[in-house]
Design a protein around this motif. Structure first.
Motif, PDB file in Angstrom:
ATOM      1  N   TYR A   1       0.840  -1.191   0.000  1.00  0.00           N
ATOM      2  CA  TYR A   1       0.000   0.000   0.000  1.00  0.00           C
ATOM      3  C   TYR A   1       0.875   1.241   0.000  1.00  0.00           C
ATOM      4  O   TYR A   1       2.092   1.175   0.180  1.00  0.00           O
ATOM      5  N   VAL A   2       0.230   2.394  -0.199  1.00  0.00           N
ATOM      6  CA  VAL A   2       0.895   3.694  -0.132  1.00  0.00           C
ATOM      7  C   VAL A   2       0.166   4.515   0.926  1.00  0.00           C
ATOM      8  O   VAL A   2      -1.069   4.582   0.915  1.00  0.00           O
ATOM      9  N   THR A   3       0.891   5.112   1.847  1.00  0.00           N
ATOM     10  CA  THR A   3       0.256   5.964   2.845  1.00  0.00           C
ATOM     11  C   THR A   3      -0.292   7.226   2.171  1.00  0.00           C
ATOM     12  O   THR A   3       0.144   7.612   1.083  1.00  0.00           O
ATOM     13  N   GLN A   4      -1.234   7.871   2.822  1.00  0.00           N
ATOM     14  CA  GLN A   4      -1.841   9.066   2.237  1.00  0.00           C
ATOM     15  C   GLN A   4      -0.811  10.169   2.032  1.00  0.00           C
ATOM     16  O   GLN A   4      -0.829  10.866   1.015  1.00  0.00           O
ATOM     17  N   GLY A   5       0.107  10.315   2.988  1.00  0.00           N
ATOM     18  CA  GLY A   5       1.144  11.340   2.847  1.00  0.00           C
ATOM     19  C   GLY A   5       2.035  11.087   1.650  1.00  0.00           C
ATOM     20  O   GLY A   5       2.354  12.017   0.885  1.00  0.00           O
TER      21      GLY A   5
ATOM     22  N   THR B   1       0.016  11.731  -1.628  1.00  0.00           N
ATOM     23  CA  THR B   1      -0.144  13.159  -1.904  1.00  0.00           C
ATOM     24  C   THR B   1       1.152  13.771  -2.420  1.00  0.00           C
ATOM     25  O   THR B   1       1.147  14.575  -3.361  1.00  0.00           O
ATOM     26  N   GLN B   2       2.267  13.370  -1.832  1.00  0.00           N
ATOM     27  CA  GLN B   2       3.563  13.880  -2.287  1.00  0.00           C
ATOM     28  C   GLN B   2       3.847  13.449  -3.725  1.00  0.00           C
ATOM     29  O   GLN B   2       4.302  14.252  -4.555  1.00  0.00           O
TER      30      GLN B   2
ATOM     31  N   PRO C   1      -4.994  17.829  -8.156  1.00  0.00           N
ATOM     32  CA  PRO C   1      -5.217  16.452  -7.696  1.00  0.00           C
ATOM     33  C   PRO C   1      -6.614  15.963  -8.062  1.00  0.00           C
ATOM     34  O   PRO C   1      -7.587  16.734  -8.068  1.00  0.00           O
ATOM     35  N   GLY C   2      -6.716  14.679  -8.349  1.00  0.00           N
ATOM     36  CA  GLY C   2      -8.016  14.068  -8.609  1.00  0.00           C
ATOM     37  C   GLY C   2      -8.727  13.735  -7.318  1.00  0.00           C
ATOM     38  O   GLY C   2      -8.423  14.303  -6.257  1.00  0.00           O
ATOM     39  N   ASN C   3      -9.625  12.779  -7.371  1.00  0.00           N
ATOM     40  CA  ASN C   3     -10.431  12.436  -6.201  1.00  0.00           C
ATOM     41  C   ASN C   3      -9.873  11.270  -5.398  1.00  0.00           C
ATOM     42  O   ASN C   3     -10.586  10.641  -4.614  1.00  0.00           O
ATOM     43  N   PHE C   4      -8.577  10.951  -5.589  1.00  0.00           N
ATOM     44  CA  PHE C   4      -8.010   9.737  -4.995  1.00  0.00           C
ATOM     45  C   PHE C   4      -8.057   9.720  -3.475  1.00  0.00           C
ATOM     46  O   PHE C   4      -8.195   8.655  -2.862  1.00  0.00           O
ATOM     47  N   VAL C   5      -7.938  10.880  -2.835  1.00  0.00           N
ATOM     48  CA  VAL C   5      -7.929  10.885  -1.367  1.00  0.00           C
ATOM     49  C   VAL C   5      -9.268  10.398  -0.824  1.00  0.00           C
ATOM     50  O   VAL C   5      -9.330   9.503   0.027  1.00  0.00           O
ATOM     51  N   GLU C   6     -10.373  10.970  -1.316  1.00  0.00           N
ATOM     52  CA  GLU C   6     -11.681  10.557  -0.799  1.00  0.00           C
ATOM     53  C   GLU C   6     -12.089   9.169  -1.260  1.00  0.00           C
ATOM     54  O   GLU C   6     -12.856   8.476  -0.579  1.00  0.00           O
TER      55      GLU C   6
END
Length: 281
Positions: free
Chosen positions: A74-78, A81-82, A263-268
């Motif tokens: 997995y990839v952490t949110q931080g 985002t980076q 940025p797209g909607n990947f965070v939500e």
């Protein structure tokens, strides 16, 4: 031959990283290194702690006689985002702007480090969801599909606008292009998907979503299920998209003399509360 712990840890790490989402038994590791299962369990505890601390992924341990360990990348949110911010900075360079309001980004999708991060990032959305195959359509989505399939450890299949004789018997669908409203065709070999398969559909770019909608129709022709839809970038589109639910890493708004990349909607879509709690385990 009995292996030293330091050597054993290195080899176990390599073995697990190369086989994500696959359960590897304690017996296998015990026989591979001629070591007691108790020692192997201690090694796995070390790897689990290190993977979590470094944001490499989750090492899931399954107890019991048929148990073992399963590495889930997995990839952490931080980190996500980076990575997206770095891609945006690269795409915002003035020399990428093309006449007609287009943006040159093909070179990014040829860079192994970028593709690896895209694959890990999209795979993060499916930590606990079953995916049996990744589908894309020729040609620019192929490297993205390959990277995602590697981190999910499932096959990827390629739909084509013109069927090839080497594909054998094919299933084809007609669909309406979301951006140009033209009738298009795509086909997929009958051997590509099994009935009931859960398929993740991916592509490099989406505008109206017609191509993605065509792939959804193709999945249904195989009596399979769409597990999700993901794109590297989405473009600005006035009207209702053919595909309402999707994950995007970037949004690109282009005019005749300017391009905005955000940025797209990947965070939500990816970092929901339930999934974030899984990453913390």
């Amino acid at each position: 031959m009995k292996v030293r712990r330091s050597d054993r840890l290195i080899d176990m790490t390599r073995y697990l990283l190369e086989r994500p989402h696959r359960l590897v038994s304690l017996t296998f590791f015990s026989e591979r290194y001629e070591s007691a299962k108790s020692s192997i369990s201690e090694d796995l505890t070390i790897l689990k702690r290190t993977f979590k601390a470094r944001g490499t992924g989750m090492l899931e341990t399954v107890p019991g006689a048929a148990g073992g360990a399963r590495f889930i990348p997995y990839v952490t949110q931080g980190e996500a985002t980076q990575f997206v911010d770095e891609v945006i900075a690269s795409l915002s360079e003035a020399d990428r702007f093309l006449p007609g309001g287009y943006l040159y980004m093909s070179d990014l999708l040829g860079r192994p480090n970028v593709l690896r991060q895209i694959g890990r990032l999209i795979a993060t959305q499916y930590l606990s969801d079953e995916v049996d195959a990744v589908m894309t359509v020729a040609t620019k989505g192929i490297p993205i599909a390959q990277s995602i399939s590697e981190y999910l450890n499932v096959p990827f299949v390629i739909a084509r606008h013109d069927s090839q004789i080497t594909e054998g018997s094919t299933v084809s669908v007609n669909y309406v292009s979301g951006s140009s409203s033209r009738i298009e065709k795509m086909a997929l070999s009958k051997r590509s998907l099994a009935p009931g398969a859960r398929v993740l559909i991916v592509d490099d770019f989406m505008k109206g979503g017609g191509t993605l909608g065509g792939m959804q129709s193709l999945v249904k022709e195989f009596d399979a299920t769409v597990a999700g839809v993901a794109v590297f970038a989405e473009g600005a589109f006035e009207g209702e998209r053919v595909v309402p639910n999707y994950t995007s890493l970037l949004r690109i708004h282009a005019t005749n003399d300017h391009v905005d990349v955000t940025p797209g909607n990947f965070v939500e879509q990816i970092y929901t509360p339930d999934r974030v709690s899984l990453l913390k385990k």
